[in-house]
Design a protein around this motif. Structure first.
Motif, short mmCIF file in Angstrom:
data_model
loop_
_atom_site.label_atom_id
_atom_site.label_comp_id
_atom_site.label_asym_id
_atom_site.label_seq_id
_atom_site.Cartn_x
_atom_site.Cartn_y
_atom_site.Cartn_z
N LEU A 95 13.49 -4.42 10.62
CA LEU A 95 14.72 -3.62 10.73
C LEU A 95 14.50 -2.38 11.59
O LEU A 95 15.08 -1.33 11.33
N HIS A 135 20.89 -8.64 10.17
CA HIS A 135 20.17 -8.09 11.33
C HIS A 135 20.21 -9.02 12.54
O HIS A 135 20.38 -8.57 13.68
N LYS A 158 27.15 -1.95 15.49
CA LYS A 158 26.16 -0.98 15.97
C LYS A 158 26.72 0.43 15.87
O LYS A 158 27.60 0.84 16.64
N SER A 214 25.06 -0.39 11.15
CA SER A 214 23.62 -0.51 11.38
C SER A 214 22.88 0.75 10.92
O SER A 214 22.02 1.26 11.63
N SER A 256 26.00 0.17 2.76
CA SER A 256 25.17 0.96 3.67
C SER A 256 24.97 2.39 3.20
O SER A 256 24.20 3.11 3.81
N HIS A 277 21.07 -6.25 4.67
CA HIS A 277 20.75 -5.76 6.01
C HIS A 277 19.79 -6.73 6.73
O HIS A 277 19.92 -6.92 7.95
N THR A 334 17.55 -0.51 12.87
CA THR A 334 18.51 -0.04 11.87
C THR A 334 18.14 1.38 11.49
O THR A 334 16.98 1.67 11.19
#
Length: 467
Positions: free
Chosen positions: A421, A376, A2, A386, A141, A372, A424
């Protein structure tokens, strides 16, 4: 993992300070070319310990950067001077301060998110390991503009470290035990013992090299040239003579001694080259064994199959040309990149055979989205940050000529991040503003327009006047 990025604070060499606040859900950056949109994203990663990407504006204007971020529910300030290897970290709620080198950042971030350091084996040998850094996981990411078309998360990199790190990062997402404890068969154990013996032999070669007093000959070509030159000089002395004085005999003896030394040196270089080639071949063989083991386990791994299913779902929902829901999908055992095939149509789609830059971009983004989506729901040992940063996904896709793909991509993306998501954090840099009125995000979205000369929509560096 996170990680929530709240804002970035830019300190400039002329005393200006600019703060750019981000949404917990969607931050959409658009505006003029050269306004600093991509540089802002690069500086976020720089604040987390990444490398500084130099542009003329960064060189002339950047003094320091500060990132306010939430890790594991606590707010931290990451402060880093330009061209510095050290980051100052302040825990706002706890009142603590750290001063860490960039190489220590991964362990700090992992610790705040209650994760352990994770290691990869180098050359597939268990006792040679290197930490898989936070930056390794950020490959999935942060989709950089400059790499969107030319690379695939470093899985196809020519750099062995980057490729191995990307593979290990990927397999950590797939709940593979291979990272923590590589089970290798009898053949690989024997090969590992041979590699260790050969590596001891490398040290012997280094010791023997010190025996040669003349180290100016760096390769066999230089040795051959020196030997030919000596032979010519000796031939000149012998030429047309029946008797030799003492000095000439001493000179000939010295030349012959030097020639013998050069011959021994050449024989040494040839043997060392063959030895190193055998060692290199054994490392390649060991990597092949380990890769095959990884692939065999991935075939049976339900997380791998889930990832591939999600990837195909993403491609189908954005209307990716040449892919249908009836296709099959598997991972390439050499590159770990997905390959989509349809045996009935004799068709195969992979990142390597996509000719269009726009299709490569979509392929890459969909794979990141699948990762992702897979991660999740994972509560423990989740090393994926995240947030997802996508820099100019539509740079090769026209909103007019490719309107269907353009609209379906954004429709699917915004729907995904307002539902599945929703927790996110998404950052997008693109050419034009998008209409967000039809989507209900968890937190209000931020539309950030950046121009080169408008006061209400300033650039990253307000006073920079260069090109």
């Amino acid at each position: 993992m996170k990680v929530m990025i709240k804002n970035i604070h830019i300190f400039t060499t002329d005393g200006e300070e600019n703060v750019f606040n981000f949404s917990d859900s969607l931050t959409f950056l658009y505006g003029n070319v050269g306004a600093g949109k991509t540089t802002m994203l690069n500086l976020i990663m720089y604040g987390f310990g990444g490398d500084l990407i130099y542009t003329p504006a960064v060189v002339h204007c950047l003094q320091a950067v500060q990132i306010e971020t939430v890790l594991g529910g606590r707010t931290f300030l990451f402060f880093r001077m330009s061209k510095s290897r050290r980051i100052q970290i302040d825990d706002i709620s706890g009142g603590r301060r750290w001063s860490l080198l960039k190489d220590q950042m991964s362990s700090f971030i992992y610790e705040q998110c209650q994760l352990q350091d994770i290691y990869q084996s180098i050359g597939s040998i268990q006792d040679r390991k290197q930490k898989v850094s936070f930056a390794n996981f950020c490959w999935f990411s942060y989709l950089r503009q400059s790499e969107m078309d030319s690379g695939f998360f470093n899985l196809d990199s020519d750099n062995v470290y980057k490729q191995n790190a990307a593979v290990n990062a990927l397999f950590s997402f797939l709940d593979s035990d291979v990272l923590m404890d590589q089970e290798i068969n009898q053949r690989s154990r024997k090969l590992r013992r041979r590699i260790r013996k050969f590596e001891d032999g490398v040290e012997v070669f280094k010791y023997l090299e010190n025996i040669f007093s003349d180290s100016k000959y760096l390769n066999k070509n230089m040795l051959d040239s020196a030997m030919e030159q000596l032979k010519d000089q000796m031939a000149d002395i012998f030429d047309g003579k029946e008797k030799y004085n003492r000095n000439e005999l001493l000179e000939l003896l010295e030349m012959q001694t030097k020639l013998d030394c050069l011959k021994h040196r050449k024989a040494y270089e040839i043997r060392r080259e063959r030895y190193n080639k055998k060692l290199e071949d054994m490392h390649v063989e060991m990597d092949a064994i380990a890769r095959q083991k990884l692939f065999e386990q991935s075939v049976k791994n339900p997380s791998v199959q889930k990832l591939l299913t999600l990837f195909l779902d993403c491609l189908v929902k954005i209307g990716f040309r040449g892919v249908t829901k009836f296709d099959t999908i598997h991972m390439d055992p050499k590159t770990y990149m997905p390959i989509i095939s349809n045996p009935y149509e004799n068709r195969e789609v992979s990142f390597e055979n996509l000719g269009s830059g726009g299709k490569k971009t979509m392929f890459k983004i969909c794979f990141a989205l699948a990762i992702h989506r897979l991660q999740h729901a994972k509560q423990e040992l989740n090393y994926l940050p995240s947030f997802l940063i996508i820099d100019t996904p539509m740079k090769n896709i026209s909103e007019r000529e490719d309107a269907i793909m353009y609209d379906s991509f954004y429709q699917y993306l915004f729907q995904l991040f307002s539902t599945e998501l929703s927790d996110t954090q998404l950052f997008i840099v693109d050419k034009e503003k998008r209409d967000l009125s039809a989507y209900q995000f968890r937190k209000d979205a931020v539309l950030m327009r950046m121009t080169c000369d408008e006061w209400m929509s300033p650039p990253l560096f307000r006073n920079y006047k260069g090109l």
